[in-house]
Design a protein around this motif. Structure first.
Motif, PDB file in Angstrom:
ATOM      1  N   ALA A 151      -3.496  -1.756  10.824  1.00 39.52           N
ATOM      2  CA  ALA A 151      -2.389  -0.860  10.504  1.00 39.52           C
ATOM      3  C   ALA A 151      -1.406  -1.535   9.545  1.00 39.52           C
ATOM      4  N   ALA A 152      -1.178  -2.831   9.727  1.00 36.91           N
ATOM      5  CA  ALA A 152      -0.265  -3.557   8.840  1.00 36.91           C
ATOM      6  C   ALA A 152      -0.794  -3.576   7.415  1.00 36.91           C
ATOM      7  N   MET A 153      -2.092  -3.835   7.246  1.00 34.35           N
ATOM      8  CA  MET A 153      -2.661  -3.904   5.898  1.00 34.35           C
ATOM      9  C   MET A 153      -2.660  -2.534   5.233  1.00 34.35           C
ATOM     10  N   ILE A 154      -3.069  -1.494   5.968  1.00 34.57           N
ATOM     11  CA  ILE A 154      -3.110  -0.160   5.375  1.00 34.57           C
ATOM     12  C   ILE A 154      -1.708   0.313   5.020  1.00 34.57           C
ATOM     13  N   SER A 155      -0.742   0.088   5.892  1.00 41.30           N
ATOM     14  CA  SER A 155       0.637   0.478   5.588  1.00 41.30           C
ATOM     15  C   SER A 155       1.189  -0.312   4.412  1.00 41.30           C
ATOM     16  N   PHE A 156       0.823  -1.583   4.315  1.00 39.40           N
ATOM     17  CA  PHE A 156       1.247  -2.386   3.172  1.00 39.40           C
ATOM     18  C   PHE A 156       0.717  -1.792   1.873  1.00 39.40           C
ATOM     19  N   LEU A 157      -0.593  -1.494   1.837  1.00 37.11           N
ATOM     20  CA  LEU A 157      -1.196  -0.994   0.605  1.00 37.11           C
ATOM     21  C   LEU A 157      -0.643   0.370   0.209  1.00 37.11           C
ATOM     22  N   LEU A 158      -0.439   1.246   1.193  1.00 35.96           N
ATOM     23  CA  LEU A 158      -0.016   2.611   0.891  1.00 35.96           C
ATOM     24  C   LEU A 158       1.473   2.714   0.586  1.00 35.96           C
ATOM     25  N   TYR A 159       2.313   1.931   1.277  1.00 38.19           N
ATOM     26  CA  TYR A 159       3.758   2.148   1.219  1.00 38.19           C
ATOM     27  C   TYR A 159       4.554   0.950   0.710  1.00 38.19           C
TER      28      TYR A 159
END
Length: 258
Positions: A151-159
């Motif tokens: 979740a941390a990586m996906i949120s980093f990439l998206l937002y």
């Protein structure tokens, strides 16, 4: 490389440039340890975890125009977190935190930011991720990412990625979505949330690219990030996926992750 070549081709040896943005990484949680704190691989204390998110985020930031400062680990105490944020806010352009942004009794990020400046809580209809905290301390932006590594990586990439690039003065375009064939079946999916599934691309005999999902989907599985080439994106209204169905694929390479 292409831009440098273009400048050289017209005889430009000097150009104006922006300074690298200053990004601080702050991990939160009494349970966290750095690997060097347990160098002999002895049993961890009960409830302890290694702080994988710090190294995940620091490695992602290596490809950004950023100077990264390790702000360490802050325990689950509001006063300590508020003090750490206040001190870092005066010397950083952006602070990235991981963990401590949920509704639990020991999650103090929202209260600390509210006391220091501005805070906004975003409960996003995405999976994995959902909770994102945005704050500001003076001129310093704060992004509170989830604690689970996926979740941390996906949120980093998206937002976080667009905010960091814009703070650095770069133009930001949405990542290119490649349509590929589904190599999996989801006969019944709960609608209402946009979902990002870790997948790898496999070329068939005719060269058609197919997205194969990682066998498990837990948001703590770093192994799934290592095995994947990117993310299959399923929109909120997708109720089922049959094999061969065209699905949008977000390559990690499109985010600069190689």
């Amino acid at each position: 490389p292409q831009d440098i070549a273009a400048l050289a081709s017209i005889g430009r040896s000097r150009v104006s440039a922006r300074c690298r943005i200053r990004v601080g990484l702050l991990s939160t949680g009494d349970e966290l340890l750095r690997p060097q704190e347990n160098p002999d691989s002895s049993p961890l204390r009960p409830g302890a975890l290694f702080d994988a998110n710090h190294y995940l985020l620091a490695s992602l930031l290596e490809t950004y125009p950023a100077s990264v400062t390790d702000l360490g680990i802050c325990g689950d105490r509001r006063e300590a977190l508020q003090q750490a944020l206040a001190q870092a806010g005066s010397g950083q352009d952006v602070i990235l935190t991981s963990g401590g942004a949920s509704h639990g009794e020991e999650d103090h990020l929202v209260a600390a930011l509210d006391a220091l400046g501005e805070v906004e809580i975003l409960d996003l209809a995405i999976k994995p991720g959902r909770r994102l905290v945005l704050g500001r301390i003076g001129s310093c932006d704060v992004i509170g990412l989830p604690g689970n590594p996926v979740a941390a990586m996906i949120s980093f990439l998206l937002y976080a990625r667009p905010l960091l690039l814009r703070r650095a003065g770069a133009a930001v375009s949405p990542p290119h979505r490649l349509m590929v064939a589904s190599g999996f079946s989801l006969p019944s999916r709960k609608a209402g949330r946009r979902e990002f599934l870790r997948a790898r691309l496999v070329a068939g005999p005719d060269g058609t690219l197919t997205a194969d999902l990682y066998a498990r989907s837990g948001s703590g599985l770093i192994s799934s990030l290592r095995a994947a080439d990117g993310l299959v994106e399923l929109a909120e209204d997708v109720a089922e996926v049959a094999p061969g169905t065209p699905v949008p694929f977000l390559s990690f390479a499109a985010f600069g992750v190689v």
